[in-house]
Each structure stands twice: as structure tokens, then as C-alpha cells.
Design a protein around this motif. Structure first.
Motif, PDB file in Angstrom:
ATOM      1  N   ARG A 137       0.849  -1.205   0.000  1.00  0.00           N
ATOM      2  CA  ARG A 137       0.000   0.000   0.000  1.00  0.00           C
ATOM      3  C   ARG A 137       0.881   1.251   0.000  1.00  0.00           C
ATOM      4  O   ARG A 137       0.601   2.212  -0.722  1.00  0.00           O
ATOM      5  CB  ARG A 137      -0.944   0.010   1.201  1.00  0.00           C
ATOM      6  N   PHE A 138       1.923   1.237   0.816  1.00  0.00           N
ATOM      7  CA  PHE A 138       2.823   2.397   0.863  1.00  0.00           C
ATOM      8  C   PHE A 138       3.443   2.653  -0.507  1.00  0.00           C
ATOM      9  O   PHE A 138       3.567   3.806  -0.937  1.00  0.00           O
ATOM     10  CB  PHE A 138       3.928   2.175   1.907  1.00  0.00           C
ATOM     11  N   LEU A 139       3.830   1.586  -1.189  1.00  0.00           N
ATOM     12  CA  LEU A 139       4.472   1.717  -2.498  1.00  0.00           C
ATOM     13  C   LEU A 139       3.480   2.036  -3.612  1.00  0.00           C
ATOM     14  O   LEU A 139       3.878   2.300  -4.747  1.00  0.00           O
ATOM     15  CB  LEU A 139       5.235   0.423  -2.836  1.00  0.00           C
ATOM     16  N   GLY A 140       2.171   2.025  -3.296  1.00  0.00           N
ATOM     17  CA  GLY A 140       1.157   2.306  -4.300  1.00  0.00           C
ATOM     18  C   GLY A 140       0.877   1.120  -5.206  1.00  0.00           C
ATOM     19  O   GLY A 140       0.370   1.290  -6.316  1.00  0.00           O
ATOM     20  N   HIS A 141       1.202  -0.084  -4.735  1.00  0.00           N
ATOM     21  CA  HIS A 141       0.990  -1.303  -5.515  1.00  0.00           C
ATOM     22  C   HIS A 141      -0.294  -1.997  -5.079  1.00  0.00           C
ATOM     23  O   HIS A 141      -0.704  -1.895  -3.922  1.00  0.00           O
ATOM     24  CB  HIS A 141       2.129  -2.302  -5.270  1.00  0.00           C
ATOM     25  N   ASP A 142      -0.881  -2.754  -6.003  1.00  0.00           N
ATOM     26  CA  ASP A 142      -1.905  -3.708  -5.611  1.00  0.00           C
ATOM     27  C   ASP A 142      -1.211  -4.775  -4.780  1.00  0.00           C
ATOM     28  O   ASP A 142       0.015  -4.971  -4.875  1.00  0.00           O
ATOM     29  CB  ASP A 142      -2.568  -4.340  -6.836  1.00  0.00           C
TER      30      ASP A 142
END
Length: 181
Positions: free
Chosen positions: A162-167
Motif C-alpha cells: 500500500r505504501f508503495l502504491g501497488h496492488d
């Protein structure tokens, strides 16, 4: 029997166990992975830059602390049940399935963090297999300890993704990646 003879006997049995495999042998891989991952987290905490540095400053020490606690618990559990554990640097290097690259400390912070996430994901493969083996061997305390570790790792993967903006599963292992495992 001398200490050298006992150690040779242990290595011989360990080799047999790793080719079977057994719950104890699979847990030896988990123990090695935990140690190496802890070292990699420490390195990333020191070298990551950008937003990932803040994330690692907040969570990195917790990750290392938790992994070291589980490392000690698993070692104790195996020894208390007459199982071998990795005890030498050579064994840790042999049993870990995590890759190391000294140059990665110069990668962008997000790449370093994602590398740690992928290492968490790799660990889940071994933990899942060890849980199944522990259940087959009627070893409930090992299955329970590993189940708790698995749940914690999945939570850390979700948090970092989530922090990395990934699914959740972006860039991680899927069954299609490797039919041989």
C-alpha cells in the motif's frame, strides 16, 4: 562420541532431512531466511533514500525485532524436539533462499523496500510448505508458530505494498511463475 563425530552425524541427518523434506528441515530454511532478511532490512534502513527511508525508519526496527524473536522461538522449538538447526555461516548461506547483492544498497529507496517485500513473499512459500509438513507430522506447536509468522508476514506485505502504491500481489510470486516448487 566426540563433538566432531556428533556434528558429522548431524550434517548427514540434515542432508537426508532436506531431501525428504521434513517439517524440521523446511523450518531450517525459514530460520536462515529470517536471519538474512533481518540483515537486509538493517542495510535498507541505513541506505534507503526518499519516502521509503521514512517508512523503514518507522517499521524497519519492528520488522527486525519480530523476525529475531521468531528466529529464536523456532530455533528453541526445533532443538527441544531433537531437530537440527543452522548454526554456521555456511549453513545459513546454504539454506537461505533470499538473494543478496551488496550493490542494492544504492538502489532507489522504493526499490530497496520492494526487494524486502519480495523477500517476505519468498518466505511465505517455505512457511506454507512447513506448515503442511508440520501438520502431517502431528507437530501442532510448530504449525501454530509458523501460522502466526505467516499471518504477520502477509500483514507486512500488505502494509508495504500500500505504501508503495501497488496492488497487493503486484510483482510478487504467482503459481504460474514456478511450477517446480
Amino acid at each position: 562420541m566426540t563433538s566432531v563425530e556428533r556434528y558429522k552425524q548431524e550434517l548427514k541427518q540434515s542432508d537426508v532431512d532436506h531431501h525428504t523434506p521434513t517439517a524440521g528441515a523446511m523450518t531450517g530454511h525459514i530460520i536462515a531466511n529470517l536471519l538474512i532478511h533481518s540483515l537486509k532490512i538493517g542495510q535498507a534502513k541505513l541506505f534507503a533514500q526518499g519516502p521509503a527511508a521514512f517508512f523503514l525508519a518507522q517499521y524497519g526496527s519492528q520488522w527486525v525485532g519480530h523476525e529475531q524473536t521468531v528466529f529464536a522461538d523456532l530455533n528453541r522449538l526445533l532443538v527441544n524436539n531433537g531437530e537440527s538447526i543452522p548454526t554456521t555461516t555456511d549453513q545459513f548461506k546454504q539454506f537461505t533462499m533470499l538473494e543478496e547483492d551488496g550493490a542494492s544498497k544504492y538502489d532507489p529507496g522504493d526499490d530497496q523496500l520492494f526487494g524486502l517485500v519480495k523477500d517476505f513473499d519468498t518466505q511465505t512459500l517455505f512457511i506454507t510448505k512447513a506448515i503442511a509438513l508440520a501438520q502431517q507430522a502431528s507437530w501442532p506447536e510448530l504449525a501454530m508458530t509458523l501460522g502466526e509468522l505467516l499471518a504477520w508476514i502477509k500483514e507486512q506485505i500488505a502494509l508495504a505494498q500500500r505504501f508503495l502504491g501497488h496492488d497487493l500481489r503486484t510483482g510478487l510470486y504467482t503459481e504460474e511463475d514456478d511450477d517446480d516448487f
